[in-house]
Motif scaffolding. Structure first.
Motif, PDB file in Angstrom:
ATOM      1  N   PHE A  60       0.843  -1.192   0.000  1.00  0.00           N
ATOM      2  CA  PHE A  60       0.000   0.000   0.000  1.00  0.00           C
ATOM      3  C   PHE A  60       0.883   1.249   0.000  1.00  0.00           C
ATOM      4  O   PHE A  60       0.717   2.160  -0.811  1.00  0.00           O
ATOM      5  N   ASN A  63       2.976   1.418  -3.341  1.00  0.00           N
ATOM      6  CA  ASN A  63       2.207   1.900  -4.487  1.00  0.00           C
ATOM      7  C   ASN A  63       1.879   3.373  -4.361  1.00  0.00           C
ATOM      8  O   ASN A  63       1.835   4.082  -5.363  1.00  0.00           O
ATOM      9  N   PHE A  67       2.832   5.600  -7.509  1.00  0.00           N
ATOM     10  CA  PHE A  67       1.859   6.349  -8.299  1.00  0.00           C
ATOM     11  C   PHE A  67       1.936   7.845  -8.030  1.00  0.00           C
ATOM     12  O   PHE A  67       1.389   8.647  -8.778  1.00  0.00           O
ATOM     13  N   LEU A  75      -5.948   5.986 -15.627  1.00  0.00           N
ATOM     14  CA  LEU A  75      -6.452   5.174 -14.517  1.00  0.00           C
ATOM     15  C   LEU A  75      -6.424   3.661 -14.780  1.00  0.00           C
ATOM     16  O   LEU A  75      -5.927   2.915 -13.923  1.00  0.00           O
ATOM     17  N   ARG A  78      -2.996   2.383 -14.397  1.00  0.00           N
ATOM     18  CA  ARG A  78      -2.564   2.424 -12.991  1.00  0.00           C
ATOM     19  C   ARG A  78      -3.150   1.247 -12.228  1.00  0.00           C
ATOM     20  O   ARG A  78      -2.462   0.583 -11.448  1.00  0.00           O
ATOM     21  N   SER A  82      -0.911  -1.793 -10.634  1.00  0.00           N
ATOM     22  CA  SER A  82      -0.780  -1.788  -9.171  1.00  0.00           C
ATOM     23  C   SER A  82      -0.528  -3.201  -8.633  1.00  0.00           C
ATOM     24  O   SER A  82      -0.026  -3.382  -7.539  1.00  0.00           O
TER      25      SER A  82
ATOM     26  N   VAL B  13      -7.093  -9.771  -0.638  1.00  0.00           N
ATOM     27  CA  VAL B  13      -6.615  -8.927   0.468  1.00  0.00           C
ATOM     28  C   VAL B  13      -5.239  -8.340   0.154  1.00  0.00           C
ATOM     29  O   VAL B  13      -4.827  -7.362   0.752  1.00  0.00           O
ATOM     30  N   THR B  14      -4.537  -8.950  -0.799  1.00  0.00           N
ATOM     31  CA  THR B  14      -3.259  -8.382  -1.218  1.00  0.00           C
ATOM     32  C   THR B  14      -3.492  -7.263  -2.228  1.00  0.00           C
ATOM     33  O   THR B  14      -2.874  -6.202  -2.148  1.00  0.00           O
ATOM     34  N   PHE B  15      -4.424  -7.497  -3.153  1.00  0.00           N
ATOM     35  CA  PHE B  15      -4.622  -6.553  -4.256  1.00  0.00           C
ATOM     36  C   PHE B  15      -5.362  -5.289  -3.816  1.00  0.00           C
ATOM     37  O   PHE B  15      -5.001  -4.181  -4.241  1.00  0.00           O
ATOM     38  N   PRO B  17      -5.520  -3.390  -1.015  1.00  0.00           N
ATOM     39  CA  PRO B  17      -4.705  -2.260  -0.503  1.00  0.00           C
ATOM     40  C   PRO B  17      -3.737  -1.720  -1.555  1.00  0.00           C
ATOM     41  O   PRO B  17      -3.346  -0.567  -1.499  1.00  0.00           O
ATOM     42  N   MET B  18      -3.376  -2.551  -2.532  1.00  0.00           N
ATOM     43  CA  MET B  18      -2.431  -2.094  -3.553  1.00  0.00           C
ATOM     44  C   MET B  18      -3.099  -1.183  -4.566  1.00  0.00           C
ATOM     45  O   MET B  18      -2.475  -0.282  -5.118  1.00  0.00           O
ATOM     46  N   VAL B  19      -4.379  -1.439  -4.840  1.00  0.00           N
ATOM     47  CA  VAL B  19      -5.043  -0.695  -5.904  1.00  0.00           C
ATOM     48  C   VAL B  19      -5.552   0.658  -5.398  1.00  0.00           C
ATOM     49  O   VAL B  19      -5.719   1.588  -6.184  1.00  0.00           O
ATOM     50  N   ILE B  20      -5.748   0.774  -4.094  1.00  0.00           N
ATOM     51  CA  ILE B  20      -6.257   2.038  -3.548  1.00  0.00           C
ATOM     52  C   ILE B  20      -5.347   3.231  -3.894  1.00  0.00           C
ATOM     53  O   ILE B  20      -5.836   4.232  -4.408  1.00  0.00           O
ATOM     54  N   PRO B  21      -4.031   3.124  -3.675  1.00  0.00           N
ATOM     55  CA  PRO B  21      -3.182   4.272  -4.032  1.00  0.00           C
ATOM     56  C   PRO B  21      -3.178   4.539  -5.538  1.00  0.00           C
ATOM     57  O   PRO B  21      -2.963   5.668  -5.966  1.00  0.00           O
ATOM     58  N   ALA B  22      -3.428   3.499  -6.358  1.00  0.00           N
ATOM     59  CA  ALA B  22      -3.447   3.687  -7.810  1.00  0.00           C
ATOM     60  C   ALA B  22      -4.652   4.521  -8.230  1.00  0.00           C
ATOM     61  O   ALA B  22      -4.606   5.259  -9.209  1.00  0.00           O
ATOM     62  N   ILE B  23      -5.740   4.412  -7.467  1.00  0.00           N
ATOM     63  CA  ILE B  23      -6.964   5.150  -7.813  1.00  0.00           C
ATOM     64  C   ILE B  23      -6.937   6.564  -7.220  1.00  0.00           C
ATOM     65  O   ILE B  23      -7.209   7.538  -7.897  1.00  0.00           O
TER      66      ILE B  23
END
Lengths: 224, 105
Positions: A60, A63, A67, A75, A78, A82, B13-15, B17-23
């Motif tokens: 978290f 990333n 980003f 988007l 991204r 991710s 559960v891995t993905f 939290p990782m995608v939140i900063p990308a959005i």
């Protein structure tokens, strides 16, 4: 590395397909090894999922840094990229001058594909290996853990103390709460670390980045 | 346990939290404290993974894992490449395994 993971996963009772698909879908080196270790020890589904969540929560932060560096990317790109973050790719990209998302995808995507191929090769060759050799592969995971940890803590006495403390804590806890000790010791250790380790060590400024890919934070960028 | 279900849940559960900063690129800014805590997790997790697990690498010979860990630690100290450490440690243990039957403890 993928070979060591594959050895453990197969021993833990995963099918070759499950072993490889985990590398595709979860893609978290230490996280996958932890899952296989816990499976072999008979941990519950909930314990395994929770442990994965906590162990991989650091992505978290990574990333967020990545980003932050590539703000201009669309988007969907991204979101898809991710998935590719791991410690090594993160450290490499943050240390690069280049800030294009495609550079990152090239770099991190290559690492991802290599990891998957490692698992495939591992699954294939394990069937061919004699027992003593296969047994010796059990150590490969621990060799990996130690190899990751030693250079990281070498520079800091605080971290050495923290690591030893956590190891002892886990050793004692597992006598009472079994598999749950892994996650409990990890979290309690990190809480203790908030007081033991000073900010500079763990947040990057005075840190030798070549030695360690795990403790880089966004600060890496400012240092460069 | 349904292993397929486990894989899917762990992937989620891995993905997530990782995608939140990308959005939400711009809106994320966590305190030094949170960042420090999250950065400490890999160290403590590795410590917990190693001990006492390393002693059960071979359930019949507890010291096998210890030997391996010491070798890996020594090589890491000398800044040997990660992959080389793993391979060398495995090779040394194969050698140890072929000697062990002569010296039962």
């Amino acid at each position: 590395m993928g070979i060591g993971y594959a050895a453990l996963a197969i021993k833990a009772g995963l099918t070759p397909f499950q072993t490889v698909i985990m590398s595709v879908l979860i893609y978290a080196g230490a996280g996958q090894i932890m899952i296989a270790t816990m499976l072999a020890q008979g941990a519950t589904l909930f314990a395994i999922v929770l442990t994965s969540f906590v162990l991989n929560l650091r992505y978290f932060v990574m990333n967020a840094c990545i980003f932050n560096k590539v703000e201009d990317a669309p988007l969907p790109v991204r979101i898809l990229s991710s998935h590719l973050a791991v410690d090594e790719s993160f450290a490499m990209f943050m240390l690069m001058e280049e800030s294009s998302i495609w550079t990152y995808i090239g770099l991190a995507g290559f690492a991802w594909v290599s990891w998957i191929f490692g698992a495939i090769i591992g699954v294939l060759i394990l069937n061919l290996l004699p027992v003593i050799v296969a047994n010796s592969f059990n150590i490969s995971l621990y060799a990996l853990f130690v190899a990751l940890l030693v250079p990281a803590v070498k520079e800091s006495k605080d971290l050495v103390i923290l690591v030893i403390l956590t190891a002892i804590l886990n050793f004692i806890l597992q006598l009472f709460i079994g598999n749950w000790s892994l996650i409990v010791a990890t979290i309690l250790g990190a809480v203790a670390g908030m007081y033991i380790v000073d900010d500079e060590t763990i947040l990057g400024e005075s840190y030798n980045k070549d030695d360690d890919s795990k403790s880089n934070s966004c600060k890496t960028k400012e240092v460069q | 346990m349904d292993i397929n279900l486990m894989i899917i849940l762990c992937a989620l559960v891995t993905f997530i939290p990782m995608v939140i900063p990308a959005i939400f690129v711009e809106r994320l800014n966590f305190s030094t404290k949170v960042e420090k805590f999250l950065n400490l997790i890999p160290y403590t997790a590795l410590a917990a993974l190693i001990c006492p697990g390393v002693l059960t690498v071979d359930p019949n010979l507890w010291y096998i894992g210890l030997i391996g860990a010491i070798i890996a630690g020594g090589l890491a100290w000398k800044k040997v490449h990660l992959g080389a450490i793993v391979i060398l440690t495995v090779i040394v243990l194969i050698a140890v395994y072929s000697i062990v039957p002569m010296f039962p403890i």
